[in-house]
Scaffold this motif. Sequence first.
Motif, mmCIF file in Angstrom:
data_model
loop_
_atom_site.group_PDB
_atom_site.id
_atom_site.type_symbol
_atom_site.label_atom_id
_atom_site.label_comp_id
_atom_site.label_asym_id
_atom_site.label_seq_id
_atom_site.Cartn_x
_atom_site.Cartn_y
_atom_site.Cartn_z
ATOM 1 N N ARG A 296 0.785 -1.221 0.000
ATOM 2 C CA ARG A 296 0.000 0.000 0.000
ATOM 3 C C ARG A 296 0.826 1.286 0.000
ATOM 4 N NH1 ARG A 296 -4.943 0.421 -1.340
ATOM 5 N NH2 ARG A 296 -5.333 2.009 0.266
ATOM 6 N N VAL A 297 2.093 1.186 0.366
ATOM 7 C CA VAL A 297 2.905 2.400 0.469
ATOM 8 C C VAL A 297 4.151 2.330 -0.405
ATOM 9 C CG1 VAL A 297 4.172 3.914 2.039
ATOM 10 C CG2 VAL A 297 2.051 2.812 2.817
ATOM 11 N N ALA A 298 4.980 1.341 -0.159
ATOM 12 C CA ALA A 298 6.274 1.297 -0.847
ATOM 13 C C ALA A 298 6.115 1.136 -2.364
ATOM 14 C CB ALA A 298 7.127 0.158 -0.275
ATOM 15 N N ARG A 299 5.271 0.204 -2.797
ATOM 16 C CA ARG A 299 5.113 -0.037 -4.236
ATOM 17 C C ARG A 299 4.527 1.183 -4.938
ATOM 18 N NH1 ARG A 299 1.072 -1.846 -7.452
ATOM 19 N NH2 ARG A 299 1.661 -2.972 -9.353
ATOM 20 N N PRO A 300 3.441 1.806 -4.430
ATOM 21 C CA PRO A 300 2.933 3.009 -5.106
ATOM 22 C C PRO A 300 3.950 4.152 -5.149
ATOM 23 C CG PRO A 300 1.272 2.118 -3.649
ATOM 24 C CD PRO A 300 2.516 1.366 -3.373
ATOM 25 N N LEU A 301 4.706 4.332 -4.099
ATOM 26 C CA LEU A 301 5.713 5.390 -4.084
ATOM 27 C C LEU A 301 6.798 5.131 -5.125
ATOM 28 C CD1 LEU A 301 6.130 6.154 -0.268
ATOM 29 C CD2 LEU A 301 5.002 7.557 -2.003
ATOM 30 N N ASN A 302 7.155 3.869 -5.294
ATOM 31 C CA ASN A 302 8.144 3.537 -6.333
ATOM 32 C C ASN A 302 7.595 3.871 -7.725
ATOM 33 O OD1 ASN A 302 10.177 2.644 -4.623
ATOM 34 N ND2 ASN A 302 9.409 0.522 -4.591
ATOM 35 N N LEU A 303 6.293 3.580 -7.922
ATOM 36 C CA LEU A 303 5.683 3.908 -9.210
ATOM 37 C C LEU A 303 5.658 5.426 -9.454
ATOM 38 C CD1 LEU A 303 2.640 1.438 -9.223
ATOM 39 C CD2 LEU A 303 4.719 1.301 -10.630
ATOM 40 N N LEU A 304 5.303 6.179 -8.419
ATOM 41 C CA LEU A 304 5.273 7.628 -8.551
ATOM 42 C C LEU A 304 6.661 8.210 -8.761
ATOM 43 C CD1 LEU A 304 2.619 8.564 -5.834
ATOM 44 C CD2 LEU A 304 2.349 8.621 -8.323
ATOM 45 N N SER A 305 7.647 7.583 -8.120
ATOM 46 C CA SER A 305 9.033 8.032 -8.310
ATOM 47 C C SER A 305 9.450 7.853 -9.776
ATOM 48 C CB SER A 305 9.966 7.250 -7.385
ATOM 49 O OG SER A 305 11.309 7.597 -7.631
ATOM 50 N N GLY A 306 9.071 6.701 -10.353
ATOM 51 C CA GLY A 306 9.392 6.471 -11.764
ATOM 52 C C GLY A 306 8.655 7.436 -12.680
ATOM 53 N N THR A 307 7.393 7.729 -12.323
ATOM 54 C CA THR A 307 6.606 8.686 -13.119
ATOM 55 C C THR A 307 7.249 10.065 -13.099
ATOM 56 O OG1 THR A 307 4.590 7.461 -12.631
ATOM 57 C CG2 THR A 307 4.335 9.737 -13.364
ATOM 58 N N THR A 308 7.687 10.488 -11.910
ATOM 59 C CA THR A 308 8.338 11.801 -11.776
ATOM 60 C C THR A 308 9.608 11.858 -12.616
ATOM 61 O OG1 THR A 308 7.470 11.995 -9.520
ATOM 62 C CG2 THR A 308 9.256 13.464 -10.137
ATOM 63 N N GLN A 309 10.324 10.797 -12.645
ATOM 64 C CA GLN A 309 11.556 10.745 -13.435
ATOM 65 C C GLN A 309 11.246 10.890 -14.925
ATOM 66 O OE1 GLN A 309 14.703 10.636 -12.306
ATOM 67 N NE2 GLN A 309 15.474 10.722 -14.404
ATOM 68 N N ARG A 310 10.212 10.211 -15.392
ATOM 69 C CA ARG A 310 9.838 10.288 -16.813
ATOM 70 C C ARG A 310 9.366 11.704 -17.166
ATOM 71 N NH1 ARG A 310 5.800 5.498 -17.959
ATOM 72 N NH2 ARG A 310 5.816 6.498 -20.031
ATOM 73 N N LEU A 311 8.621 12.358 -16.213
ATOM 74 C CA LEU A 311 8.204 13.738 -16.465
ATOM 75 C C LEU A 311 9.405 14.661 -16.585
ATOM 76 C CD1 LEU A 311 5.097 14.180 -14.106
ATOM 77 C CD2 LEU A 311 5.123 14.309 -16.605
ATOM 78 N N ALA A 312 10.377 14.421 -15.708
ATOM 79 C CA ALA A 312 11.596 15.248 -15.754
ATOM 80 C C ALA A 312 12.324 15.086 -17.083
ATOM 81 C CB ALA A 312 12.513 14.881 -14.592
ATOM 82 N N GLU A 313 12.159 13.934 -17.704
ATOM 83 C CA GLU A 313 12.807 13.667 -18.990
ATOM 84 C C GLU A 313 11.966 14.177 -20.169
ATOM 85 O OE1 GLU A 313 13.387 9.524 -18.843
ATOM 86 O OE2 GLU A 313 15.083 9.596 -17.416
#
Length: 340
Positions: A296-313
């Motif tokens: 409920r916490v770690a996996r969604p945060l990892n997904l959001l972290s990857g999303t943020t990285q793609r936005l930055a790119e």
Amino acid sequence: LLLAAAGSWAAERGRAAALLNAPSAASASDTALLGQFRQQGDSAFKGALERLKATHSGLPELGRVESAMRQVETIRSQVDGDIAKPGDQRSPQTAARTVAGLTGLIEASQQLRLAAEMRIENAEAQIAELQKLKHLAWVTSEFAGRERAAIAAVISGGRTISAERLDELARLRGSVELAWGLIDLQMGRDDTSAALKAAAARVKAGYFGDFQTLRDRVYKAGTTDAAYPIDANQWVSAATRAIEDILSLNEAIGQATATLAGVTASQATKALVLNVALLVLGLVVAGFAFWIAAARVARPLNLLSGTTQRLAEGDTDLVVPEVERKDEVGTLARSIEVFR
């Protein structure tokens, strides 16, 4: 405190007896010293009584020692009146009553002390106490058996009981009575089992009752040159029957010890099982909490972290996950969606 009280009362007993038997009236210093012994003993007794009433209120010995104290207080007023008089004007009974009263108070205080020390709660201590009782029962039977043999030898030889033999028999009897006194004190406790009390009652009725009557007759004959009322074989048979009651008490104590040990072991096993079950339950709860945190916490945060990285790119065609959630993760996801 009770030992200190007994010591001061013993000093009072000796001093009072000396003053009551003196030919002249007691001096002021004699009276002051007697009062000092009383004050020391009574003060220690009062402190002990307050503690014991708070921690051992159910002991019957408390009532007995308080009754003995009241008797001594009455006797003391007689003592104070008599020691102020010359010897020929005193009551001849006061000295005897004083010694008897203070002796009774000392004995009652020490019975209370022993009763308080023997009052135990946990099973391990109860087992240890039963083992001690078992040893005391053995001491009682052993020294009773030694007396049996000594008297049998005297009767068989047709001899009187010599002064040396009488002294030896007195020591044997003293050991019997000392051990039995401690056993009897234990039997008076409320938490002593009915089986042990019944076994002890048989010893009282047998060895210290019917057999005691025969024993007294044998001792009287042996110290007065009279004919013995029974022969050696009859003496041994009677003594053996009486001692068997003591041995039966020993067996009853052993059975009580084994029963208590079995109950203790069973309780310990149940406690161990319960502790293991609680440990397993704790591990299950901890595992479930870990799974919740990961899913409920770690996996969604990892997904959001990857999303943020793609936005930055510069990738704005992606779908931001978890935006539908109503918690902090959802808030973070919606913030990222705004940036997209």
